[in-house]
Design a protein around this motif. Structure first.
Motif, PDB file in Angstrom:
ATOM      1  N   PRO A   1       0.817  -1.230   0.000  1.00  0.00           N
ATOM      2  CA  PRO A   1       0.000   0.000   0.000  1.00  0.00           C
ATOM      3  C   PRO A   1       0.843   1.268   0.000  1.00  0.00           C
ATOM      4  CG  PRO A   1      -0.116  -1.095   2.138  1.00  0.00           C
ATOM      5  CD  PRO A   1       0.546  -2.054   1.200  1.00  0.00           C
ATOM      6  N   MET A   2       2.031   1.212   0.612  1.00  0.00           N
ATOM      7  CA  MET A   2       2.899   2.388   0.595  1.00  0.00           C
ATOM      8  C   MET A   2       3.303   2.753  -0.827  1.00  0.00           C
ATOM      9  SD  MET A   2       5.999   3.927   0.273  1.00  0.00           S
ATOM     10  CE  MET A   2       7.075   2.523   0.023  1.00  0.00           C
ATOM     11  N   LEU A   3       3.698   1.752  -1.620  1.00  0.00           N
ATOM     12  CA  LEU A   3       4.096   2.002  -3.003  1.00  0.00           C
ATOM     13  C   LEU A   3       2.897   2.446  -3.844  1.00  0.00           C
ATOM     14  CD1 LEU A   3       6.617  -0.888  -3.788  1.00  0.00           C
ATOM     15  CD2 LEU A   3       7.116   1.538  -3.408  1.00  0.00           C
ATOM     16  N   ALA A   4       1.707   1.936  -3.539  1.00  0.00           N
ATOM     17  CA  ALA A   4       0.504   2.362  -4.267  1.00  0.00           C
ATOM     18  C   ALA A   4       0.239   3.846  -4.020  1.00  0.00           C
ATOM     19  CB  ALA A   4      -0.697   1.522  -3.844  1.00  0.00           C
ATOM     20  N   LEU A   5       0.385   4.277  -2.779  1.00  0.00           N
ATOM     21  CA  LEU A   5       0.195   5.693  -2.467  1.00  0.00           C
ATOM     22  C   LEU A   5       1.288   6.543  -3.102  1.00  0.00           C
ATOM     23  CD1 LEU A   5      -0.812   5.429   1.307  1.00  0.00           C
ATOM     24  CD2 LEU A   5      -2.300   6.033  -0.614  1.00  0.00           C
TER      25      LEU A   5
END
Length: 323
Positions: free
Chosen positions: A196-200
């Motif tokens: 999720p960090m990379l998606a954000l």
């Protein structure tokens, strides 16, 4: 005699070229070609569509965006002997330089148990944003021939260039995990937070790249200035130093420390480190340093950048590619 004008349907696809003279209305005065076209439901092919329709047009081109990005990825480094290996070698060489200068000579590794995983994670994650913005800034100006030849939503180009950098990052992540495991990190469920960090971060990069693509399309000089801006941003984002080490130096300027913590470059780097590095989480726990707002900062920057960047880019849609 009026000149031919290229017309299209409301969907944006060219369907006719009207070369016939304007028709006469009942009063004997000539009817303008624009009025004639509007009466038959035709619009200019370069007209900017409404925002809702534009979003739908970009979504409909998602296969084109991915294919374009994959083709760009395959063609990168084709003229060099090592090819795609340079995508991993470049950040690794940067890590080596930063470690020598900042870790050894300037001793910025104070307070960090495993400085190498700390540094590699920071450099790889920040490089994703750095390269995305630099590529996005030239995405329109570097594809003028494509823009002038084909009808498609121009936002597809900045999106595709950021996808190129995402594909390159995924290759680099294999090396990143190899390094952190080599320094004693163990697989854990906490590491799944990197997704999720990379998606954000991807949303943040896309939004900012859209804004820079418009600026770069009409002000090419920004591409010369951007490397200096990115280098300054890197130094202010805790990529090469332990951010809590500044706390005692900024006691009189607490607002500045909070600003550095809210800096999106620092936010995504810190989230990656706390997700992947148990030793780094222990370092923060030992000095009672924590920031429960990191995820909120990450969500805010991603959403704000995407909305504002997309809106700002779309406002100039009909101007891209004009001589």
């Amino acid at each position: 005699m009026s000149h031919p004008e290229r017309l299209s349907t409301s969907g944006g696809e060219p369907v006719a070229t009207i070369a016939e003279p304007p028709r006469l209305n009942g009063s004997g005065s000539s009817e303008s070609l624009a009025t004639f076209a509007a009466r038959h439901g035709l619009t200019q092919s370069s007209a900017r569509p409404p925002l809702r329709q534009y979003v739908q047009d970009v979504w409909n081109r998602r296969n084109f965006i991915w294919s374009f990005a994959s083709a760009k990825t395959s063609s990168m480094y084709t003229s060099s002997r090592l090819g795609q290996v340079w995508q991993v070698l470049t950040p690794l060489l940067n890590v080596g330089v930063y470690y020598l200068i900042f870790g050894v000579l300037l001793n910025t590794k104070r307070g960090v148990t495993d400085f190498m995983p700390f540094l590699v994670t920071g450099v790889f994650i920040f490089t994703f944003t750095q390269r995305s913005l630099q590529a996005g800034a030239k995405s329109v100006s570097a594809n003028l021939s494509l823009i002038r030849a084909l009808h498609f939503p121009r936002a597809s180009l900045p999106f595709a260039y950021v996808i190129v950098e995402l594909q390159q990052l995924l290759i680099s992540m294999v090396v990143l995990f190899g390094i952190i495991f080599a320094f004693g990190e163990r697989p854990s469920l906490q590491m799944l937070l990197i997704v999720p960090m990379l998606a954000l971060q991807l949303c943040f990069n896309m939004g900012l790249s859209l804004a820079l693509a418009r600026v770069g399309a009409f002000t090419p000089d920004v591409q010369q200035l951007l490397p200096f801006i990115m280098r300054t941003w890197l130094y202010a984002s805790g990529v090469i130093f332990f951010l809590p080490s500044l706390a005692h130096r900024l006691e009189q300027h607490h607002w500045l420390l909070e600003l550095l913590k809210a800096n999106p470059g620092s936010v995504y780097v810190e989230l990656a480190r706390t997700s992947l590095l148990a030793s780094y989480r222990d370092d923060l726990h030992r000095i009672h340093w924590g920031d429960d707002h990191l995820w909120w900062y990450a969500i805010f920057w991603a959403v704000a950048a995407m909305i504002v960047g997309f809106w700002y880019f779309q406002r100039a849609e009909e101007r891209y590619g004009r001589g």
